[in-house]
Design a protein around this motif. Structure first.
Motif, PDB file in Angstrom:
ATOM      1  N   ALA A  62       0.828  -1.211   0.000  1.00  0.00           N
ATOM      2  CA  ALA A  62       0.000   0.000   0.000  1.00  0.00           C
ATOM      3  C   ALA A  62       0.864   1.263   0.000  1.00  0.00           C
ATOM      4  O   ALA A  62       0.587   2.213   0.729  1.00  0.00           O
ATOM      5  CB  ALA A  62      -0.965  -0.018   1.182  1.00  0.00           C
ATOM      6  N   GLY A  63       1.932   1.238  -0.778  1.00  0.00           N
ATOM      7  CA  GLY A  63       2.798   2.405  -0.914  1.00  0.00           C
ATOM      8  C   GLY A  63       3.827   2.583   0.184  1.00  0.00           C
ATOM      9  O   GLY A  63       4.644   3.496   0.112  1.00  0.00           O
ATOM     10  N   GLU A  64       3.816   1.727   1.191  1.00  0.00           N
ATOM     11  CA  GLU A  64       4.779   1.828   2.291  1.00  0.00           C
ATOM     12  C   GLU A  64       5.759   0.670   2.257  1.00  0.00           C
ATOM     13  O   GLU A  64       5.371  -0.474   2.057  1.00  0.00           O
ATOM     14  CB  GLU A  64       4.058   1.817   3.646  1.00  0.00           C
ATOM     15  CG  GLU A  64       3.343   3.092   3.967  1.00  0.00           C
ATOM     16  CD  GLU A  64       2.830   3.074   5.406  1.00  0.00           C
ATOM     17  OE1 GLU A  64       3.576   2.641   6.310  1.00  0.00           O
ATOM     18  OE2 GLU A  64       1.686   3.482   5.602  1.00  0.00           O
ATOM     19  N   ARG A  65       7.025   0.987   2.504  1.00  0.00           N
ATOM     20  CA  ARG A  65       8.061  -0.045   2.576  1.00  0.00           C
ATOM     21  C   ARG A  65       7.992  -0.702   3.956  1.00  0.00           C
ATOM     22  O   ARG A  65       8.041  -0.011   4.977  1.00  0.00           O
ATOM     23  CB  ARG A  65       9.427   0.606   2.345  1.00  0.00           C
ATOM     24  CG  ARG A  65      10.556  -0.369   2.236  1.00  0.00           C
ATOM     25  CD  ARG A  65      11.836   0.397   1.925  1.00  0.00           C
ATOM     26  NE  ARG A  65      12.990  -0.374   2.255  1.00  0.00           N
ATOM     27  CZ  ARG A  65      13.808  -0.885   1.351  1.00  0.00           C
ATOM     28  NH1 ARG A  65      13.610  -0.657   0.076  1.00  0.00           N
ATOM     29  NH2 ARG A  65      14.849  -1.604   1.722  1.00  0.00           N
ATOM     30  N   VAL A  66       7.870  -2.029   3.982  1.00  0.00           N
ATOM     31  CA  VAL A  66       7.756  -2.767   5.244  1.00  0.00           C
ATOM     32  C   VAL A  66       8.810  -3.861   5.300  1.00  0.00           C
ATOM     33  O   VAL A  66       9.317  -4.311   4.274  1.00  0.00           O
ATOM     34  CB  VAL A  66       6.348  -3.395   5.411  1.00  0.00           C
ATOM     35  CG1 VAL A  66       5.266  -2.329   5.421  1.00  0.00           C
ATOM     36  CG2 VAL A  66       6.077  -4.434   4.340  1.00  0.00           C
ATOM     37  N   ASN A  67       9.134  -4.302   6.513  1.00  0.00           N
ATOM     38  CA  ASN A  67       9.992  -5.470   6.690  1.00  0.00           C
ATOM     39  C   ASN A  67       9.199  -6.688   6.222  1.00  0.00           C
ATOM     40  O   ASN A  67       8.042  -6.862   6.619  1.00  0.00           O
ATOM     41  CB  ASN A  67      10.389  -5.649   8.151  1.00  0.00           C
ATOM     42  CG  ASN A  67      11.318  -4.562   8.628  1.00  0.00           C
ATOM     43  OD1 ASN A  67      12.083  -4.014   7.843  1.00  0.00           O
ATOM     44  ND2 ASN A  67      11.257  -4.249   9.904  1.00  0.00           N
ATOM     45  N   ALA A  68       9.794  -7.484   5.377  1.00  0.00           N
ATOM     46  CA  ALA A  68       9.111  -8.646   4.828  1.00  0.00           C
ATOM     47  C   ALA A  68      10.145  -9.659   4.368  1.00  0.00           C
ATOM     48  O   ALA A  68      11.317  -9.336   4.222  1.00  0.00           O
ATOM     49  CB  ALA A  68       8.242  -8.229   3.639  1.00  0.00           C
ATOM     50  N   SER A  69       9.681 -10.867   4.133  1.00  0.00           N
ATOM     51  CA  SER A  69      10.515 -11.888   3.507  1.00  0.00           C
ATOM     52  C   SER A  69       9.921 -12.175   2.142  1.00  0.00           C
ATOM     53  O   SER A  69       8.722 -12.425   2.022  1.00  0.00           O
ATOM     54  CB  SER A  69      10.526 -13.167   4.344  1.00  0.00           C
ATOM     55  OG  SER A  69      11.125 -12.933   5.599  1.00  0.00           O
ATOM     56  N   VAL A  70      10.760 -12.135   1.116  1.00  0.00           N
ATOM     57  CA  VAL A  70      10.325 -12.418  -0.250  1.00  0.00           C
ATOM     58  C   VAL A  70      11.117 -13.636  -0.726  1.00  0.00           C
ATOM     59  O   VAL A  70      12.345 -13.607  -0.756  1.00  0.00           O
ATOM     60  CB  VAL A  70      10.562 -11.216  -1.192  1.00  0.00           C
ATOM     61  CG1 VAL A  70      10.098 -11.553  -2.603  1.00  0.00           C
ATOM     62  CG2 VAL A  70       9.870  -9.962  -0.659  1.00  0.00           C
ATOM     63  N   TYR A  71      10.393 -14.694  -1.072  1.00  0.00           N
ATOM     64  CA  TYR A  71      11.008 -15.957  -1.458  1.00  0.00           C
ATOM     65  C   TYR A  71      10.684 -16.307  -2.905  1.00  0.00           C
ATOM     66  O   TYR A  71       9.574 -16.057  -3.377  1.00  0.00           O
ATOM     67  CB  TYR A  71      10.472 -17.111  -0.599  1.00  0.00           C
ATOM     68  CG  TYR A  71      10.753 -16.990   0.864  1.00  0.00           C
ATOM     69  CD1 TYR A  71      11.967 -17.413   1.393  1.00  0.00           C
ATOM     70  CD2 TYR A  71       9.793 -16.478   1.744  1.00  0.00           C
ATOM     71  CE1 TYR A  71      12.220 -17.328   2.753  1.00  0.00           C
ATOM     72  CE2 TYR A  71      10.043 -16.379   3.102  1.00  0.00           C
ATOM     73  CZ  TYR A  71      11.259 -16.806   3.601  1.00  0.00           C
ATOM     74  OH  TYR A  71      11.510 -16.712   4.946  1.00  0.00           O
ATOM     75  N   PRO A  89       8.675  -9.936  -7.180  1.00  0.00           N
ATOM     76  CA  PRO A  89       7.782  -8.817  -6.880  1.00  0.00           C
ATOM     77  C   PRO A  89       8.466  -7.781  -5.990  1.00  0.00           C
ATOM     78  O   PRO A  89       9.287  -8.122  -5.140  1.00  0.00           O
ATOM     79  CB  PRO A  89       6.622  -9.476  -6.150  1.00  0.00           C
ATOM     80  CG  PRO A  89       7.236 -10.673  -5.500  1.00  0.00           C
ATOM     81  CD  PRO A  89       8.289 -11.146  -6.468  1.00  0.00           C
ATOM     82  N   GLU A  90       8.130  -6.534  -6.214  1.00  0.00           N
ATOM     83  CA  GLU A  90       8.645  -5.451  -5.382  1.00  0.00           C
ATOM     84  C   GLU A  90       7.555  -4.848  -4.513  1.00  0.00           C
ATOM     85  O   GLU A  90       7.835  -4.115  -3.577  1.00  0.00           O
ATOM     86  CB  GLU A  90       9.282  -4.379  -6.257  1.00  0.00           C
ATOM     87  CG  GLU A  90      10.515  -4.893  -6.984  1.00  0.00           C
ATOM     88  CD  GLU A  90      11.156  -3.834  -7.862  1.00  0.00           C
ATOM     89  OE1 GLU A  90      10.753  -2.661  -7.792  1.00  0.00           O
ATOM     90  OE2 GLU A  90      12.076  -4.200  -8.620  1.00  0.00           O
ATOM     91  N   SER A  91       6.284  -5.165  -4.852  1.00  0.00           N
ATOM     92  CA  SER A  91       5.171  -4.626  -4.062  1.00  0.00           C
ATOM     93  C   SER A  91       3.996  -5.598  -4.105  1.00  0.00           C
ATOM     94  O   SER A  91       3.955  -6.527  -4.925  1.00  0.00           O
ATOM     95  CB  SER A  91       4.732  -3.263  -4.596  1.00  0.00           C
ATOM     96  OG  SER A  91       3.960  -3.410  -5.761  1.00  0.00           O
ATOM     97  N   SER A  92       3.032  -5.334  -3.254  1.00  0.00           N
ATOM     98  CA  SER A  92       1.836  -6.174  -3.186  1.00  0.00           C
ATOM     99  C   SER A  92       0.911  -5.945  -4.377  1.00  0.00           C
ATOM    100  O   SER A  92      -0.043  -6.690  -4.571  1.00  0.00           O
ATOM    101  CB  SER A  92       1.088  -5.907  -1.876  1.00  0.00           C
ATOM    102  OG  SER A  92       0.707  -4.549  -1.792  1.00  0.00           O
ATOM    103  N   ASP A  93       1.190  -4.954  -5.210  1.00  0.00           N
ATOM    104  CA  ASP A  93       0.325  -4.622  -6.349  1.00  0.00           C
ATOM    105  C   ASP A  93       0.146  -5.780  -7.322  1.00  0.00           C
ATOM    106  O   ASP A  93      -0.900  -5.898  -7.961  1.00  0.00           O
ATOM    107  CB  ASP A  93       0.875  -3.415  -7.116  1.00  0.00           C
ATOM    108  CG  ASP A  93       0.813  -2.134  -6.318  1.00  0.00           C
ATOM    109  OD1 ASP A  93       0.089  -2.092  -5.298  1.00  0.00           O
ATOM    110  OD2 ASP A  93       1.502  -1.179  -6.705  1.00  0.00           O
ATOM    111  N   ASP A  94       1.156  -6.637  -7.454  1.00  0.00           N
ATOM    112  CA  ASP A  94       1.111  -7.697  -8.457  1.00  0.00           C
ATOM    113  C   ASP A  94       0.694  -9.062  -7.919  1.00  0.00           C
ATOM    114  O   ASP A  94       0.755 -10.061  -8.636  1.00  0.00           O
ATOM    115  CB  ASP A  94       2.488  -7.825  -9.126  1.00  0.00           C
ATOM    116  CG  ASP A  94       2.874  -6.557  -9.866  1.00  0.00           C
ATOM    117  OD1 ASP A  94       1.981  -5.900 -10.431  1.00  0.00           O
ATOM    118  OD2 ASP A  94       4.079  -6.227  -9.862  1.00  0.00           O
TER     119      ASP A  94
END
Length: 139
Positions: A70-79, A125-130
């Motif tokens: 939602a436009g904000e950078r958050v701590n996350a794990s991307v696998y 992915p770089e964001s939740s948009d996709d």
């Protein structure tokens, strides 16, 4: 003290400390309607995610520790997913329903909640948009 007893005891202690705490990973209770009806409760660790019916996805690599939601950078794990697929889960539903899942991201979704999002694209992915779907779980 007998030195013949110290080494085996020390090795046993080292093996106990080095062993994983749980072979199943961390357990999460389905919270959102989509999680309840599609995935059920899950277990997840740094290597895979397992769904209530026993189906699982194995992670190939951790690609990032931040993500845009939602436009904000958050701590996350991307696998990245080792063998992309769209497993059949609860009630005959599929995890994505729009193709094989190639990436998965998870992040804290508020007090005691974890969000898991799945993606089908060729690029990380770089964001939740996709995302093709997201699921909310209670820690």
């Amino acid at each position: 003290m007998n030195s013949k007893l110290i080494l085996p005891a020390a090795l046993g202690l080292l093996a106990a400390v080095a062993a994983p705490a749980s072979a199943e990973g961390d357990r999460y209770q389905a919270f959102s309607n989509t999680a309840e009806s599609i995935t059920g409760d899950i277990s997840m660790d740094d290597f895979s995610i397992t769904f209530a019916n026993g189906e699982s996805l194995t992670f190939a690599a951790l690609l990032g520790d931040h993500f845009v939601v939602a436009g904000e950078r958050v701590n996350a794990s991307v696998y990245s997913i080792e063998d992309p697929s769209d497993p059949e889960l609860e009630n005959g539903n599929r995890l994505c329903g729009a193709g094989d899942v190639t990436y998965l991201a998870n992040w804290a979704g508020g007090e005691g909640l974890t969000i898991v999002a799945v993606f089908t694209g060729d690029e990380p992915p770089e964001s939740s948009d996709d995302m093709c779907a997201s699921y909310t779980y209670q820690d």
